[in-house]
Design an enzyme around this catalytic site. Structure first.
Site, PDB file in Angstrom:
ATOM      1  N   PRO A   2       0.688  -1.393  -0.295  1.00  0.00           N
ATOM      2  CA  PRO A   2       0.331  -0.069   0.430  1.00  0.00           C
ATOM      3  C   PRO A   2       1.023   1.084  -0.183  1.00  0.00           C
ATOM      4  O   PRO A   2       1.653   1.268   0.750  1.00  0.00           O
ATOM      5  CB  PRO A   2      -0.806   0.094   1.225  1.00  0.00           C
ATOM      6  CG  PRO A   2      -0.799  -1.542   1.687  1.00  0.00           C
ATOM      7  CD  PRO A   2       0.534  -2.510   1.169  1.00  0.00           C
ATOM      8  N   GLU A   3       0.801   1.803  -0.996  1.00  0.00           N
ATOM      9  CA  GLU A   3       1.012   3.908  -0.992  1.00  0.00           C
ATOM     10  C   GLU A   3       0.208   4.433  -0.760  1.00  0.00           C
ATOM     11  O   GLU A   3      -1.143   3.894  -0.289  1.00  0.00           O
ATOM     12  CB  GLU A   3       1.791   3.323  -2.249  1.00  0.00           C
ATOM     13  CG  GLU A   3       3.037   2.321  -3.019  1.00  0.00           C
ATOM     14  CD  GLU A   3       4.380   3.196  -3.059  1.00  0.00           C
ATOM     15  OE1 GLU A   3       4.402   4.506  -2.415  1.00  0.00           O
ATOM     16  OE2 GLU A   3       5.734   2.673  -2.837  1.00  0.00           O
ATOM     17  N   HIS A  91      -3.390 -14.500   9.100  1.00  0.00           N
ATOM     18  CA  HIS A  91      -2.864 -13.211   9.285  1.00  0.00           C
ATOM     19  C   HIS A  91      -4.292 -11.568   9.788  1.00  0.00           C
ATOM     20  O   HIS A  91      -4.011 -10.440   9.411  1.00  0.00           O
ATOM     21  CB  HIS A  91      -2.763 -12.568   7.742  1.00  0.00           C
ATOM     22  CG  HIS A  91      -1.356 -13.764   7.626  1.00  0.00           C
ATOM     23  ND1 HIS A  91      -0.316 -14.077   8.522  1.00  0.00           N
ATOM     24  CD2 HIS A  91      -1.441 -14.664   6.442  1.00  0.00           C
ATOM     25  CE1 HIS A  91       0.291 -15.232   7.916  1.00  0.00           C
ATOM     26  NE2 HIS A  91       0.394 -15.682   6.553  1.00  0.00           N
ATOM     27  N   ARG A 110       2.471  -9.375   6.776  1.00  0.00           N
ATOM     28  CA  ARG A 110       3.842  -9.322   7.434  1.00  0.00           C
ATOM     29  C   ARG A 110       4.077  -8.359   8.535  1.00  0.00           C
ATOM     30  O   ARG A 110       5.568  -8.200   9.444  1.00  0.00           O
ATOM     31  CB  ARG A 110       5.189  -8.428   6.414  1.00  0.00           C
ATOM     32  CG  ARG A 110       5.419  -8.990   5.662  1.00  0.00           C
ATOM     33  CD  ARG A 110       6.099  -9.173   4.296  1.00  0.00           C
ATOM     34  NE  ARG A 110       6.074  -9.341   3.178  1.00  0.00           N
ATOM     35  CZ  ARG A 110       6.854  -9.468   1.822  1.00  0.00           C
ATOM     36  NH1 ARG A 110       7.468  -8.160   1.571  1.00  0.00           N
ATOM     37  NH2 ARG A 110       6.580 -10.019   0.729  1.00  0.00           N
ATOM     38  N   ARG A 152      21.436  19.697   2.081  1.00  0.00           N
ATOM     39  CA  ARG A 152      20.965  18.586   1.597  1.00  0.00           C
ATOM     40  C   ARG A 152      22.066  17.945   0.943  1.00  0.00           C
ATOM     41  O   ARG A 152      21.869  18.001  -0.151  1.00  0.00           O
ATOM     42  CB  ARG A 152      19.849  18.473   0.833  1.00  0.00           C
ATOM     43  CG  ARG A 152      19.092  19.159   2.145  1.00  0.00           C
ATOM     44  CD  ARG A 152      19.363  18.227   3.588  1.00  0.00           C
ATOM     45  NE  ARG A 152      17.494  18.867   4.708  1.00  0.00           N
ATOM     46  CZ  ARG A 152      17.291  18.094   5.569  1.00  0.00           C
ATOM     47  NH1 ARG A 152      18.223  17.226   5.653  1.00  0.00           N
ATOM     48  NH2 ARG A 152      16.322  18.077   5.679  1.00  0.00           N
TER      49      ARG A 152
END
Length: 271
Positions: A2-3, A91, A110, A152
């Site tokens: 999932p993004e 799960h 996971r 940066r």
DNA sequence: AGTGCGGCCTGTCCGC
DNA sequence: TGCGGACAGGCCGCAC
């Protein structure tokens, strides 16, 4: 995995089903996620009503009269609506049982995700309060990013994946947006012009926006679905395409580990 | 302060 | 065919 687009789609998908419903019971079968599921969440939510479903970065916010559940899907998590309570699989770690014979089931093989509870403003939660702007917000601009990049030295890819700078740009979309903007992912963040940051930001917005639209298509039905996320894969230009020809110039796409993550780019199109 | 890396966890893939 | 090991991946928290 999932993004941000999948999380946004999940948010939109479950909201109309659970808003106004009451938590009858919260069943926690496996509390050991990325962090332990907040002890007492079941008692805190029982009998309380869902008032809003929101999102901040990749966190889903289930707001209720009894506080807010902050849900992260990690990389393998899903949240779906069940109209009939099927037996829990190995799960299926948490069920939110709701009035109207509905259940909201959290599944995460996971266990990189998390389910936390707060009685305060969730945006003040330690995990959320230091986050950068939403990528689709107007405050996220080329000007903003260029200013933050002063001094940066880190690769620009690391820089845009840093949640303190902007949230929701995961490994896949970082590669894709940098390709579209013609910027080499290994270039130091400080060595990129304002004009190129403006281009990069517009491409980040475009890529995420397109993915949300596609996720909305493939993930439209959250009820009793198998919860398999839809992918943006048809539209990927570089991600996972090492060795294949660049769609713009035909040179072979390269891959390299940048920011501890596999990164894909075209050395001819991206400088 | 900025930067890089370890670690959490398990399904999938690869090589033997 | 079976098995072990590498890998992926978000992101916090630590070490330098």
């Amino acid at each position: 995995m999932p993004e941000l687009p999948e999380v946004e789609t999940t948010c939109r998908g479950i909201e109309p089903h659970i808003i106004g419903k009451t938590f009858q019971q919260v069943v926690v079968r496996q509390p050991q996620l990325r962090w332990p599921v907040t002890p007492g969440i079941a008692q805190a939510l029982k009998g309380e009503r869902v008032t809003a479903v929101g999102r901040r970065a990749k966190y889903l916010l289930l707001q209720s009269t009894g506080g807010t559940a902050i849900v992260h899907l990690g990389m393998s998590g899903s949240l779906r609506i069940l109209t009939k309570l099927s037996p829990a699989g190995p799960h299926d770690h948490v069920d939110f049982l709701l009035s109207g014979s509905l259940a909201l089931r959290y599944t995460d093989p996971r266990r990189f995700g998390s389910i936390l509870w707060t009685n305060d403003d969730p945006l003040q939660h330690p995990l959320l309060e230091t986050l950068g702007p939403e990528p689709l917000a107007n405050s996220f601009s080329g000007d903003y990013l260029w200013k933050r990049a002063r001094g940066r030295k880190a690769p620009v890819k690391n820089f845009i994946m840093d949640g303190k700078m902007v949230v929701g740009v995961g490994n896949i979309y970082a590669s894709e947006a940098l390709f579209r903007a013609g910027i080499h992912p290994g270039r130091q963040a400080r060595r990129i012009s304002l004009a190129r940051y403006q281009s990069l930001v517009s491409h980040i917005k475009a890529v995420l926006g397109e993915a949300i639209t596609q996720g909305g298509t493939t993930l439209r039905d959250f009820v009793d679905s198998d919860g398999q996320p839809g992918y943006f894969s048809q539209s990927l230009q570089v991600y996972g395409r090492a060795g294949e020809p660049c769609n713009r110039c035909s040179a072979a796409i390269k891959s390299r580990v940048i920011g501890q993550r596999n990164t894909f780019f075209c050395t001819r199109c991206q400088t």
